[in-house]
Design a protein around this motif. Structure first.
Motif, short mmCIF file in Angstrom:
data_model
loop_
_atom_site.label_atom_id
_atom_site.label_comp_id
_atom_site.label_asym_id
_atom_site.label_seq_id
_atom_site.Cartn_x
_atom_site.Cartn_y
_atom_site.Cartn_z
N VAL A 138 0.92 -1.09 -0.05
CA VAL A 138 0.00 0.00 0.04
C VAL A 138 0.94 1.36 0.09
N SER A 139 0.71 2.20 -0.86
CA SER A 139 1.68 3.19 -1.30
C SER A 139 1.16 4.43 -0.12
N GLN A 140 1.99 5.56 0.06
CA GLN A 140 1.51 6.56 0.87
C GLN A 140 0.35 7.31 0.10
N GLU A 141 0.32 7.26 -0.99
CA GLU A 141 -0.87 8.13 -1.73
C GLU A 141 -2.14 7.39 -1.31
N GLU A 142 -2.09 6.08 -1.43
CA GLU A 142 -3.23 5.22 -0.85
C GLU A 142 -3.64 5.29 0.53
N TRP A 143 -2.58 5.49 1.36
CA TRP A 143 -2.78 5.70 2.85
C TRP A 143 -3.25 7.38 3.07
N ASP A 144 -3.04 8.01 2.25
CA ASP A 144 -3.26 9.44 2.42
C ASP A 144 -5.13 9.51 1.85
N LYS A 145 -5.32 8.84 0.95
CA LYS A 145 -6.61 8.58 0.61
C LYS A 145 -7.73 8.18 1.60
N GLN A 146 -7.26 7.45 2.34
CA GLN A 146 -8.00 6.76 3.39
C GLN A 146 -9.05 7.74 4.11
N ALA A 147 -9.96 7.33 4.50
CA ALA A 147 -10.92 8.08 5.31
C ALA A 147 -10.79 8.40 6.87
N TRP A 148 -9.60 9.19 7.02
CA TRP A 148 -9.19 9.48 8.21
C TRP A 148 -10.01 10.45 8.70
N GLN A 149 -10.34 10.22 10.37
CA GLN A 149 -10.92 10.96 11.12
C GLN A 149 -10.29 11.46 12.30
N PRO A 150 -10.31 12.74 12.78
CA PRO A 150 -9.53 13.35 13.88
C PRO A 150 -9.63 12.46 15.12
N LEU A 151 -8.83 12.17 15.78
CA LEU A 151 -9.00 11.35 17.07
C LEU A 151 -8.27 12.24 18.33
N VAL A 152 -7.18 12.82 17.77
CA VAL A 152 -6.48 13.47 18.97
C VAL A 152 -5.74 14.71 18.03
N GLY A 153 -6.29 16.05 18.61
CA GLY A 153 -6.12 17.27 17.74
C GLY A 153 -4.49 17.59 18.11
N MET A 154 -3.81 18.45 17.45
CA MET A 154 -2.48 19.15 17.69
C MET A 154 -2.35 19.20 19.14
N THR A 155 -1.25 18.41 19.59
CA THR A 155 -0.83 18.49 21.20
C THR A 155 0.37 18.64 21.22
N PRO A 156 0.94 19.74 21.91
CA PRO A 156 2.42 19.93 22.41
C PRO A 156 3.04 18.77 23.01
N LEU A 157 4.22 18.44 22.77
CA LEU A 157 4.93 17.40 23.28
C LEU A 157 6.29 17.89 24.01
N GLN A 158 6.58 17.12 25.23
CA GLN A 158 7.81 17.60 25.71
C GLN A 158 8.79 16.36 25.58
N GLY A 159 10.13 16.58 25.63
CA GLY A 159 11.03 15.58 25.63
C GLY A 159 11.11 14.43 26.86
N ASN A 160 11.39 13.40 26.60
CA ASN A 160 11.46 12.45 27.86
C ASN A 160 10.40 12.61 28.76
N SER A 161 9.17 12.37 28.22
CA SER A 161 7.96 12.50 29.07
C SER A 161 6.91 11.90 28.30
N HIS A 162 5.74 11.60 28.93
CA HIS A 162 4.52 11.06 28.65
C HIS A 162 3.43 12.03 28.49
N GLU A 163 2.93 12.04 27.18
CA GLU A 163 1.63 12.93 27.17
C GLU A 163 0.23 12.07 26.81
N PHE A 164 -0.41 11.83 28.02
CA PHE A 164 -1.44 11.35 28.06
C PHE A 164 -2.78 12.09 27.80
#
Length: 358
Positions: A138-164
């Protein structure tokens, strides 16, 4: 945090979990490779392969460990992006699941973690039927065309940590796409939720009612010093003694115990206790209690469990052996079992075979 200190070859474990964990981490991690979760595709994994995201072990940092592409890292890491865009990886979950929360773990990634991430979700059961070879094509183009829905919005990350991040858990999901902006490394991705089983076969098929792939969950134990209760529910044979439930050596009266929730209410036909690899530390005896309590809070279940009905009287077990018991007091649906080991020790797997209650 710098990893420059330490002796070459020294293995450093993470020490970054918060004191209080979200409730959803008690759910099944369906992004666990032991349950069959797979990393199917990534836009880039030059420094560290995507498959490491799904490893059940804690991520480690090995001082002065390098491979042909640079510093060896225990996770997924992309190269430095020199153009617009972002990287992503596609994960096939172990089973269709209603996701309750995620853990984006950047353990040991300090100067090379992504500043932010998001997660998209997909329900595509037909993809779960494809072979590994078909999925690899399966190519990247095919993955891009899948019917993806947002699950987790844009979330800031920190180094060496857990983002729950808690999610609404309403949609049933078979695949997730972890997007990192713009590049970098993530040690582990854990996806916690409730596995959704096909109810059309309820009552017709004998299954392992406590198996992790059938929605079984570890609720509690009085001790798990050497190995967690969740190991008992894994679908495959244990590879060694480290992948079982094992308590410390008891130096006081009493016995050790654990509580397991069935994936769905069921009627039990037989129980299997596997002591694989436990040779000098297996229990002397095992017994099982059970209850039907579908809506009871977990804290109440724990305190009342000692009074549950006995399903299997204490039975002797032996080293490194599979024991099957069908001499059960069991003719009604149950939702939970309590496994008692006398006085202590370790067991590898517990199977509770039966039919889903109609």
């Amino acid at each position: 945090m710098s990893h420059s200190a330490g002796q070459p070859g020294q293995v450093i474990l993470p020490n970054n979990l918060p004191e209080t964990l979200p409730e959803f981490v008690k759910k099944t991690n369906v992004a666990d490779s032991r349950l069959g979760a797979k990393a199917l595709f990534s836009t880039d994994d030059f420094f560290a392969p995507k498959d490491r995201l799904l490893k059940p072990e804690l991520p480690v940092f090995i001082v002065a460990e390098f491979d042909d592409n640079g510093k060896w890292m225990d996770g997924w890491e992309t190269r430095r992006k020199r153009h617009l865009g972002y990287d992503y990886t596609v994960i096939q979950l172990a089973r269709p699941t209603k996701i309750k929360g995620v853990d984006i773990d950047t353990s040991h990634f300090t100067g090379n973690y992504p500043p932010s991430a998001s997660i998209d979700a997909l329900y595509a059961p037909e993809l779960m039927q494809k072979s590994d070879a078909e999925l690899a094509s399966v190519s990247q183009e095919e993955w891009d065309k899948q019917a993806w829905q947002p699950l987790v919005g844009m979330t800031p990350l920190q180094g060496n940590s857990h983002e729950f991040v808690e999610t609404d858990g309403e949609q049933t999901v078979t695949h997730v796409r972890l997007n990192i902006y713009p590049d970098g490394g993530v040690a582990r991705l854990r996806i916690y939720g409730d596995i959704q089983l096909d109810s059309s076969n309820a009552g017709d098929e004998t299954i392992d009612l406590v198996g992790a792939l059938n929605g079984g969950r570890a609720i509690a134990s009085n001790d798990a010093h050497f190995g967690g209760v969740e190991n008992l529910l894994l679908p495959t044979k244990a590879p060694n003694m480290g992948e079982g439930w094992e308590t410390r050596r008891r130096r006081e009266p009493g016995n050790d115990w654990c509580i397991i929730a069935l994936g769905q209410p069921g009627i039990v036909e037989s129980i299997e206790i596997d002591t694989a690899y436990f040779k000098g530390n297996f229990p002397d005896q095992v017994s099982i209690q059970a209850v039907y309590a579908p809506d009871t809070p977990e804290a109440t279940l724990i305190t009342q469990s000692m009074f549950w009905d006995t399903m299997l009287e204490p039975q002797a077990v032996t080293a490194h052996n599979v024991h099957t018991f069908d001499n059960l007091v069991s003719d009604k649906p149950i939702t939970h079992i309590r496994v008692n080991i006398f006085p202590d020790g370790g067991i590898s797997r517990v199977r509770v075979y039966g039919k889903v209650a109609k």
